[in-house]
Design a protein around this motif. Structure first.
Motif, PDB file in Angstrom:
ATOM      1  N   ILE A  78      51.262  23.383  38.607  1.00  0.00           N
ATOM      2  CA  ILE A  78      50.061  24.058  38.096  1.00  0.00           C
ATOM      3  C   ILE A  78      49.715  23.434  36.755  1.00  0.00           C
ATOM      4  O   ILE A  78      50.581  23.304  35.875  1.00  0.00           O
ATOM      5  CB  ILE A  78      50.305  25.574  37.915  1.00  0.00           C
ATOM      6  N   ILE A  92      47.658  30.962  39.340  1.00  0.00           N
ATOM      7  CA  ILE A  92      49.031  31.456  39.415  1.00  0.00           C
ATOM      8  C   ILE A  92      49.255  32.306  40.664  1.00  0.00           C
ATOM      9  O   ILE A  92      50.345  32.308  41.246  1.00  0.00           O
ATOM     10  CB  ILE A  92      49.378  32.278  38.154  1.00  0.00           C
ATOM     11  N   ILE A 113      54.842  24.542  35.653  1.00  0.00           N
ATOM     12  CA  ILE A 113      53.618  24.957  34.964  1.00  0.00           C
ATOM     13  C   ILE A 113      53.463  24.070  33.742  1.00  0.00           C
ATOM     14  O   ILE A 113      54.166  24.235  32.736  1.00  0.00           O
ATOM     15  CB  ILE A 113      53.680  26.447  34.526  1.00  0.00           C
ATOM     16  N   LEU A 119      48.135  29.228  29.296  1.00  0.00           N
ATOM     17  CA  LEU A 119      47.967  30.346  30.229  1.00  0.00           C
ATOM     18  C   LEU A 119      47.127  31.436  29.573  1.00  0.00           C
ATOM     19  O   LEU A 119      47.379  31.827  28.440  1.00  0.00           O
ATOM     20  CB  LEU A 119      49.334  30.922  30.608  1.00  0.00           C
ATOM     21  N   ALA A 123      46.984  35.411  33.325  1.00  0.00           N
ATOM     22  CA  ALA A 123      47.811  34.428  34.026  1.00  0.00           C
ATOM     23  C   ALA A 123      49.260  34.503  33.543  1.00  0.00           C
ATOM     24  O   ALA A 123      50.197  34.383  34.337  1.00  0.00           O
ATOM     25  CB  ALA A 123      47.253  33.024  33.804  1.00  0.00           C
ATOM     26  N   MET A 127      52.522  35.330  35.650  1.00  0.00           N
ATOM     27  CA  MET A 127      53.693  34.454  35.599  1.00  0.00           C
ATOM     28  C   MET A 127      54.952  35.270  35.325  1.00  0.00           C
ATOM     29  O   MET A 127      56.018  35.011  35.888  1.00  0.00           O
ATOM     30  CB  MET A 127      53.481  33.414  34.483  1.00  0.00           C
ATOM     31  N   THR A 140      61.714  27.636  38.202  1.00  0.00           N
ATOM     32  CA  THR A 140      60.418  27.463  37.548  1.00  0.00           C
ATOM     33  C   THR A 140      60.602  26.711  36.237  1.00  0.00           C
ATOM     34  O   THR A 140      61.490  27.047  35.448  1.00  0.00           O
ATOM     35  CB  THR A 140      59.765  28.832  37.261  1.00  0.00           C
TER      36      THR A 140
END
Length: 290
Positions: A78, A92, A113, A119, A123, A127, A140
């Motif tokens: 992302i 997201i 990310i 963000l 978002a 997350m 992640t």
């Protein structure tokens, strides 16, 4: 363009050791002024895990090539979209659906990310929900150049790796990784007197000394006397106390150090509820007299 040769040497070694020992965290926050290097490092680890070549990661095996080309079914990136300055919640949300799916080729999936400091608040909250899914076989990686722009609740659910930067001292890296902005870090440069006061206060807490309440008031007065950035100095004190607790934890003083760090988490909740600096220091002093 991803380049497995342009990575953080010590940081990639740390991730490799965690993988080899079966101790890879479910989430990492990679902090670096060079976000490309941090991104490369995250992909280096993903390739290392999935590589089918002899020298892992070789970057040339079918799995590595698909990962680096963005065509691997278990790897999701992302990033900010073209002509946009932030990462929206709509970017997201699809990851939530992916959590319900099993890995197709390995034993876990990977969410990356990039520019996580961009963000939006919705978002970031989405997350946060992803990071609270303990059963999902997902690792992640959040890549950011400023830890101060990442929600504290997200940071608390990740393992932070702060990339080595010659331009920044170890103290600066510590403070940035714990949520202070560069402006706040600059405000606490001359900290020897406060450092000493925090050290004495911490020692008295650990010794359950009744004088800790006196030291709490002295420390609060010292912070109040600073010429600028009172809030920055208050943040600095809490980070320093956390550092002392973590040092004792590393030395094997598990029970007391863990209890102290738990009390600091309670203080963090009190701070978010606008409880004053001195009141929080008093809380620790009284709690540790018991």
């Amino acid at each position: 363009m991803l380049d497995l040769k342009q990575i953080g040497t010590s940081e990639s070694r740390q991730l490799k050791q965690a993988q080899d020992r079966g101790q890879l965290s479910h989430a990492y926050l990679l902090l670096s002024s060079d976000e490309a290097e941090a991104l490369n490092t995250a992909y280096w680890l993903i390739c290392y895990v999935n590589c089918t070549g002899e020298k892992k990661p070789d970057g040339t095996c079918p799995a590595c090539r698909r990962i680096l080309a963005g065509n691997h079914p278990d790897v999701f990136l992302i990033d900010t979209e073209e002509n946009k300055q932030s990462i929206a919640i709509d970017q997201i949300r699809p990851l939530k659906q992916e959590l319900a799916k099993s890995p197709l080729e390995g034993d876990r999936r990977y969410f990356v990310i990039n520019h996580a400091q961009k963000l939006t608040l919705p978002a970031a909250n989405a997350m946060l929900n992803l990071l609270e899914e303990p059963a999902a076989p997902v690792v992640t990686f959040l890549i950011a150049n400023n830890g101060g722009q990442i929600l504290p609740t997200i940071k608390s659910r990740t393992q932070i790796i702060n990339f080595s930067q010659q331009a920044a001292s170890s103290k600066d890296r510590l403070l940035l990784a714990n949520g202070m902005s560069q402006e706040e870090v600059d405000q606490v440069k001359s900290s020897q007197e406060v450092d000493q006061a925090v050290k004495y206060f911490y020692q008295e807490l650990r010794e359950h000394d009744s004088l800790a309440i006196v030291s709490a008031h002295q420390l609060a007065g010292l912070v109040k006397k600073q010429k600028q950035g009172t809030k920055a100095w208050e943040k600095y004190v809490w980070i320093l106390l956390k550092k002392w607790g973590e040092k004792d934890l590393e030395k094997g003083d598990y029970q007391e150090a863990a209890n102290f760090l738990a009390d600091l988490m309670r203080v963090d909740q009190m701070r978010q509820s606008n409880v004053g600096f001195l009141n929080n220091l008093d809380y620790l002093a009284l709690k540790w007299q018991q």
